[in-house]
Design an enzyme around this catalytic site. Structure first.
Site, PDB file in Angstrom:
ATOM      1  N   GLU A 158     142.917 -11.837  -9.248  1.00 19.14           N
ATOM      2  CA  GLU A 158     142.877 -10.744  -8.145  1.00 19.14           C
ATOM      3  C   GLU A 158     141.480  -9.883  -7.808  1.00 19.14           C
ATOM      4  OE1 GLU A 158     144.862 -10.221  -6.157  1.00 19.14           O
ATOM      5  OE2 GLU A 158     147.064 -10.702  -6.527  1.00 19.14           O
ATOM      6  N   HIS A 215     145.288 -18.341  -3.419  1.00 17.23           N
ATOM      7  CA  HIS A 215     146.591 -18.166  -3.473  1.00 17.23           C
ATOM      8  C   HIS A 215     147.275 -19.273  -1.990  1.00 17.23           C
ATOM      9  CE1 HIS A 215     149.859 -14.873  -3.525  1.00 17.23           C
ATOM     10  NE2 HIS A 215     150.516 -16.630  -3.587  1.00 17.23           N
TER      11      HIS A 215
END
Length: 193
Positions: free
Chosen positions: A124, A166
């Site tokens: 992330e 993602h």
């Protein structure tokens, strides 16, 4: 010193991570990290699956995410057992500080696809997909050093077929890292380390 040495040195210098009070009690259980410059900031064990990767599942991908939250708030979400989400790493925008939240041998719940969760390491990045000011030089460089390390340790090719967004995970409903993420720059940095 060459650029590779500078990047590695910067990674070590940037490791001034945040360990939230709720996580301090768990930090003693894991004094080291898979990526030495990272600070251990464990996710709740309710937000990941204990495993023995790569024995149980091969690690074949790195999935790049953007948090849509600040760094500290992201760590809080991962530490909240009600959230049912985690990633292996979080990279801070301002200085590229890396926090490790889930061991690479375990399955983080980041991709929204169980098959990809089992076969990937999730990273992330602090920021928002529509705010490019969060995609700083420090963040790109430190994340690239981290990704290169993950790829080297797991034998993952350093290419766009194996380092994916993602949004590229089958069945993904997310758009991150978004169209403002500089993939050409990022893959070049990953391969330069």
């Amino acid at each position: 010193m060459n650029r590779r040495g500078l990047l590695r040195g910067a990674a070590a210098a940037a490791a001034t991570g945040v360990l939230l009070p709720a996580a301090r009690a768990h930090a003693a259980a894991r004094a080291d990290t898979d990526y030495p410059p990272a600070r251990w900031a464990p996710a709740s064990t309710a937000n990941c699956t204990a495993s023995d990767r790569p024995s149980e599942y091969p690690v074949e991908y790195v999935v790049i995410h953007v948090t849509q939250l600040g760094f500290t708030d992201t760590l809080r979400v991962f530490q909240n057992p009600a959230k049912r989400v985690s990633a292996h790493y979080v990279v801070r925008s301002a200085d590229g500080c890396v926090a490790q939240c889930v061991g690479e041998s375990d399955v983080a719940w980041h991709a929204g696809n169980w098959d990809y969760n089992t076969r990937s390491v999730g990273i992330e990045h602090e920021g928002w997909v529509d705010r490019p000011k969060y995609f700083t030089r420090a963040m790109y460089e430190q994340s690239a050093v981290l990704t290169a390390s993950v790829c080297d340790r797991h034998g993952i090719p350093k290419d766009r077929a194996h380092i994916i967004g993602h949004c590229e995970v089958p069945g993904a409903t997310h758009t991150d890292p978004g169209p403002l993420w500089d993939w050409a720059r990022y893959i070049q940095l990953v391969n330069y380390v």
